[in-house]
Every structure is written in C-alpha cells, then in structure tokens.
Design an enzyme around this catalytic site. Structure first.
Site, PDB file in Angstrom:
ATOM      1  N   ASP A   1     -11.274   2.764   4.443  1.00 11.93           N
ATOM      2  CA  ASP A   1     -11.703   1.367   4.325  1.00 11.93           C
ATOM      3  C   ASP A   1     -13.226   1.254   4.276  1.00 11.93           C
ATOM      4  O   ASP A   1     -13.756   0.159   4.101  1.00 11.93           O
ATOM      5  CB  ASP A   1     -11.225   0.573   5.542  1.00 11.93           C
ATOM      6  CG  ASP A   1      -9.970  -0.215   5.254  1.00 11.93           C
ATOM      7  OD1 ASP A   1      -9.815  -0.684   4.117  1.00 11.93           O
ATOM      8  OD2 ASP A   1      -9.153  -0.359   6.179  1.00 11.93           O
TER       9      ASP A   1
ATOM     10  N   LYS B   1       0.844  -1.198   0.000  1.00 13.74           N
ATOM     11  CA  LYS B   1       0.000   0.000   0.000  1.00 13.74           C
ATOM     12  C   LYS B   1       0.886   1.257   0.000  1.00 13.74           C
ATOM     13  O   LYS B   1       0.619   2.215  -0.719  1.00 13.74           O
ATOM     14  CB  LYS B   1      -0.956  -0.025   1.197  1.00 13.74           C
ATOM     15  CG  LYS B   1      -2.051  -1.074   1.023  1.00 13.74           C
ATOM     16  CD  LYS B   1      -2.871  -1.372   2.266  1.00 13.74           C
ATOM     17  CE  LYS B   1      -3.835  -2.529   1.987  1.00 13.74           C
ATOM     18  NZ  LYS B   1      -4.660  -2.933   3.130  1.00 13.74           N
TER      19      LYS B   1
ATOM     20  N   GLN C   1      -4.734  -1.914   9.532  1.00  9.67           N
ATOM     21  CA  GLN C   1      -4.706  -3.205   8.841  1.00  9.67           C
ATOM     22  C   GLN C   1      -5.327  -4.297   9.730  1.00  9.67           C
ATOM     23  O   GLN C   1      -5.010  -4.419  10.901  1.00  9.67           O
ATOM     24  CB  GLN C   1      -3.250  -3.551   8.470  1.00  9.67           C
ATOM     25  CG  GLN C   1      -3.075  -4.797   7.621  1.00  9.67           C
ATOM     26  CD  GLN C   1      -3.667  -4.660   6.219  1.00  9.67           C
ATOM     27  OE1 GLN C   1      -3.755  -3.572   5.667  1.00  9.67           O
ATOM     28  NE2 GLN C   1      -4.062  -5.773   5.637  1.00  9.67           N
TER      29      GLN C   1
HETATM   30  N1  GUN Z   1      -7.080  -6.961   5.727  1.00 11.01           N
HETATM   31  C1  GUN Z   1      -7.375  -7.620   4.576  1.00 11.01           C
HETATM   32  N2  GUN Z   1      -7.962  -6.774   3.685  1.00 11.01           N
HETATM   33  C2  GUN Z   1      -8.037  -5.578   4.296  1.00 11.01           C
HETATM   34  C3  GUN Z   1      -8.546  -4.310   3.881  1.00 11.01           C
HETATM   35  O1  GUN Z   1      -9.073  -4.115   2.770  1.00 11.01           O
HETATM   36  N3  GUN Z   1      -8.452  -3.323   4.800  1.00 11.01           N
HETATM   37  C4  GUN Z   1      -7.906  -3.505   6.041  1.00 11.01           C
HETATM   38  N4  GUN Z   1      -7.863  -2.475   6.864  1.00 11.01           N
HETATM   39  N5  GUN Z   1      -7.430  -4.667   6.443  1.00 11.01           N
HETATM   40  C5  GUN Z   1      -7.493  -5.703   5.577  1.00 11.01           C
END
Ligand code: GUN
Length: 286
Positions: free
Chosen positions: A120, A53, A97
């Site tokens: 998110d 990311k 995350q």
């Molecule tokens: N863990 C797996 N996919 C995601 C996501 O799209 N966002 C977040 N914050 N954690 C994740």
C-alpha cells in the site's frame, strides 16, 4: 463536443496482462508471489474490496492469504498477526484494509508492516522515499491514476492540477507523483476557500471527497477541455457515484473517469503490480 470516457477496466486489464507475465517468470524462478490481506470487523464495503482484490490475484496467479478478524481485536493482537506475516518468507505483500475500528490506530498498524512487504506504500519509510523521488512501492490508487495519464499520453509538465483530497492514501502520494512529472499541484481540502475558483483554473482536477451531501463537481466549476479524474465512490440515490456529475461533466471536459469502472479497477491492478515488485525484491534479498 463531448469528452472521452476513460475506460479504467480496459487499462487495468493491460496492467494485469503484464503482471500475469511477471508472475509466470517469478514462478519459473521458484518464487510463488503471495499477498496476505487483513480485514478487521464487518464493514461491508471493505469486505467487498478485499474480495475483489483476492479475485484479481486469482486471475493473474498470485496466491492469497485471508485474515478476517473480529471487530473487537486489540492493537496488540493485530500487531502480533502483522509481525507473523512480516517474518513469513512465503508472504510477499501485506495489505491491512482501511478504515479500521476505532480502538485500532491506523498509523501504528500500517507502520508495523515491513516496508519491503508494504504493497500500500503507507509505511513512513515508503512514504518518505516517495517524497524524495526514490519510491519503489507507491500507494495503489495514486499510481493507478498516473498509469491512466501514461496510457492516454496525457502530458503533465506545466499543467495546473487541482487535487481535492489530502489523505495519506490518495492526496499526499499524488501530490509527489504529479510534482515529479513537473505539474503545478494545488492540494485542496474541506477548509479550502474559493474551491470553485481554483477548480476553474485547473487543466486537471483529481477529486476524492466521497460524500455527495458535501461536494459535487459540476460543469460550472471546470474550464472547457479540463481532465477530470474521479477517485471517489459512494452511494447516492441508490446508485454508486463519484464526486463528479458525470453525464454533465463529460459534455465540457476532454477526458473523464466514470464511477464505477474508472479509477477503482486501476487501484486493484496496481496492488497486483506492487505484489510482484515485493516478490521480486524478496528474491534479491535472499
Ligand atoms: N481502503 C480504501 N482504499 C484502500 C487502499 O488502497 N488500501 C487499503 N489498505 N485500504 C483502503
């Protein structure tokens, strides 16, 4: 005739190109888009996702802030970090995350994020807006899947879609997004009976189980010409795989996303897009 592979990397690049232009415009207005990530503990997969990311942000000119926290952090300490990011005007997007270590509550944590910085789309406010067709910030994987449909001109009106996932991050937001496009959506999960029979009537199957010991989507479960969107990623026999048996499924389906290189890159691209949306909202609020 074999179906077509959906090239998620290429579609993601087209999103990133648009995001890069938006970043340049925002910078011209004196706004430096910034994403803060919060990674708790030492889950190697999560660390890789967060690294990817950050790399994608660098590519389009989004600034990143990295908060890597010890696995033993308390809920109060994590809340305090989120509060600090909420009130920091130079931070536009906040991503914690998931999954989190057991002592931390995912709902308490994600709900703490300001809805205006919730890239998110996981806060109750943003999830509620989505259910009411008023969403601004939508969960990244679901909006990435919708972008794939859009890119390929796949019409959803009246289509039967079987979703194999009911999580807050994937299944529930997708349900609303698909319904908005007039699809007929069936949300399946671990307790669903006769899953194979349900899959066989689907025009589109979107699967996100992520454990091959529990579930594999095989050609006998789909109808000719079905579209298969594979959101899962897991390690199986030393390879990264999705839920679908790709080499066989593509012989029967019309479109299939590969793993890796399908939905994964779209998730990251949509995170960048959400960060830009959050940054522009900050300028409107003043
Ligand atoms: N863990 C797996 N996919 C995601 C996501 O799209 N966002 C977040 N914050 N954690 C994740």
């Amino acid at each position: 005739m074999a179906g077509a592979k959906i090239d998620g990397r290429m579609i993601a690049q087209s999103v990133k190109d648009r995001v890069k232009k938006a970043v340049d415009e925002l910078k011209g207005q004196g706004i430096n888009p910034c994403l803060a990530t919060v990674l708790v503990g030492d889950n190697p997969a999560s660390a890789t996702y967060v690294r990817n990311k950050h790399k994608a942000c660098d590519e389009v000119g989004i600034i990143t802030r990295d908060h890597t926290l010890g696995a033993g952090i308390t809920q109060a300490e994590l809340n305090e970090i989120i509060d600090g990011l909420n009130s920091d005007r130079s931070v536009h997007g906040i991503l914690v995350q998931l999954p989190l270590p057991n002592q931390l509550d995912e709902f308490v944590t994600t709900s703490r994020i300001s809805p205006l910085k919730d890239v998110d789309g996981l806060t109750p406010y943003n999830a509620g807006l989505l259910a009411m067709k008023k969403a601004v910030l939508v969960a990244c994987t679901p909006s990435g899947v919708m972008e794939i449909f859009d890119y390929h001109g796949i019409k959803l009106e009246g289509k039967r879609v079987v979703l194999i996932n009911r999580s807050n991050l994937v299944g529930k937001p997708l349900y609303h997004l698909l319904l908005e496009k007039d699809a007929t959506v069936l949300t399946c999960h671990s307790r669903t009976k006769d899953l194979t029979e349900l899959c066989k009537i689907a025009d589109i199957i979107i699967t996100a189980v992520g454990d091959r010991s529990k579930f594999t989507l095989t050609p006998d479960m789909i109808k000719d010409g079905a579209i298969v969107i594979d959101v899962a990623i897991s390690r199986h026999m030393d390879k990264l795989v999705g839920d679908a048996d790709y080499d066989k499924i593509i012989q029967k389906a019309s479109f299939v996303t590969p793993v890796p290189g399908g939905v994964g890159p779209m998730t990251v691209a949509m995170l960048l897009k959400n960060t830009i949306t959050a940054a522009s909202m900050s300028s409107q609020i003043g």
